[in-house]
Scaffold this motif. Structure first.
Motif, PDB file in Angstrom:
ATOM      1  N   GLN A  18      26.232  33.989  -7.025  1.00 39.98           N
ATOM      2  CA  GLN A  18      25.858  34.192  -6.811  1.00 39.98           C
ATOM      3  C   GLN A  18      24.455  33.385  -5.857  1.00 39.98           C
ATOM      4  OE1 GLN A  18      23.706  37.150  -9.549  1.00 39.98           O
ATOM      5  NE2 GLN A  18      21.947  35.742  -9.310  1.00 39.98           N
ATOM      6  N   GLY A 240      28.590  39.381  -3.414  1.00 38.64           N
ATOM      7  CA  GLY A 240      27.977  39.503  -4.565  1.00 38.64           C
ATOM      8  C   GLY A 240      29.289  39.865  -5.694  1.00 38.64           C
ATOM      9  N   ALA A 243      30.419  37.814  -8.474  1.00 36.11           N
ATOM     10  CA  ALA A 243      29.330  36.899  -8.306  1.00 36.11           C
ATOM     11  C   ALA A 243      29.539  38.733  -9.593  1.00 36.11           C
ATOM     12  CB  ALA A 243      28.122  36.591  -8.442  1.00 36.11           C
TER      13      ALA A 243
END
Length: 303
Positions: A18, A240, A243
């Motif tokens: 992240q 994204g 994560a």
């Protein structure tokens, strides 16, 4: 030999990914704006989430269970809450500084503990509660700006409104974490890996549909800009989804409160990235804050 629990490894991996995603989105802001850079995590993360689900099914040899109504409802709550949280956070940043808004939103672990207890019966021990408070206080200490005699910049509001927006964003982020964990638990297997991957794909599908519908109706220019920037957005979307995959696997086997408290080490990672990549230094107060975060995390792991 001491082995860390798998949820700890998943959370650390998610926080690291992240941090890298945020660094990627920082560059996209100059191209498609703050809102556009935020949307790419959902729109361009969806294909990778579907790929992760297929990989999970192949690796385990088990297809996902049917998506029942409870799992779908909780996933919808988590997905919508995450979008609302992002909108409230951006609104707070428009009225107050980035650092102050960050301090408000990082009260999330405290609210996660409350929502988790109410919605799922996830209890927090005394040591766990202390860990949450210490780590959260460390983040707030790092994020809060130094007192200055300089007046607020033009367009930067004081008072309760930005505070309520920031705390509202934290509440929605907390509800999102609890909603996704509830969705995974309601999904029920066949393995936590497949269940987490299924809810991630379903959540991003719901979020992407809502975002595209909203932009198509109210801001087609931004939608075209986001789609036109697909090349630089792909890696941010991958990070994204990567994560989120690890966040969801952590949620599958541990309470959202413990996961989101450990996730505060992302702030430490961000400091490292700022120093290494963006050549930004850290103040003495920020070092104290990082020390409090690390102490809170250590207490959390020993609780």
């Amino acid at each position: 030999m001491f082995l860390l629990p798998s949820w700890v490894l998943f959370t650390v991996a998610a926080a690291g990914a992240q941090t890298l995603r945020n660094a990627m989105q920082r560059d996209l802001i100059h191209t498609i704006g703050t809102a556009g850079a935020t949307y790419v995590r959902f729109l361009f993360g969806l294909p990778f989430a579907v790929a992760f689900l297929l990989l999970a099914c192949v690796a385990t040899g088990r297809p996902p269970n049917p998506l029942n109504l409870a799992a779908l409802a909780w996933t919808g709550v988590g997905g919508v809450a995450q979008i609302l949280a992002t909108g409230l956070m951006l609104a707070a940043m428009r009225e107050r500084s980035f650092v102050v808004t960050t301090a408000y939103t990082k009260t999330e672990p405290v609210q996660v503990a409350l929502f988790g207890l109410i919605a799922l019966g996830d209890r927090v021990t005394g040591a766990g509660a202390l860990a949450i408070l210490v780590a959260t206080a460390g983040v707030i200490l790092m994020s809060w700006p130094a007192r200055s005699a300089k007046p607020l910049a033009a367009g930067e509001a004081a008072g309760w409104r930005p505070a309520m927006l920031g705390l509202g964003a934290a509440a929605c982020f907390a509800l999102s974490s609890v909603g996704f964990r509830a969705g995974i638990l309601a999904m029920g297997g066949p393995t936590f890996f497949v269940a987490a991957s299924t809810i991630l794909a379903a959540g991003l599908c719901i979020q992407s549909t809502l975002i595209v519908a909203h932009l198509a109706l109210f801001d087609r220019r931004l939608l075209k800009s986001v789609l036109a920037a697909w090349r630089p957005s792909l890696f941010a979307g991958f990070l994204g989804a990567f994560a989120s995959q690890f966040w969801f696997m952590a949620f599958a086997i541990e309470t959202a409160a413990r996961v989101r408290t450990l996730a505060l080490i992302e702030v430490v990672f961000a400091q490292i990235v700022s120093r290494r990549i963006f050549k930004q230094g850290a103040s003495a107060r920020e070092f104290v804050g990082m020390g409090m975060i690390i102490a809170g995390v250590a207490l959390l792991l020993s609780a």
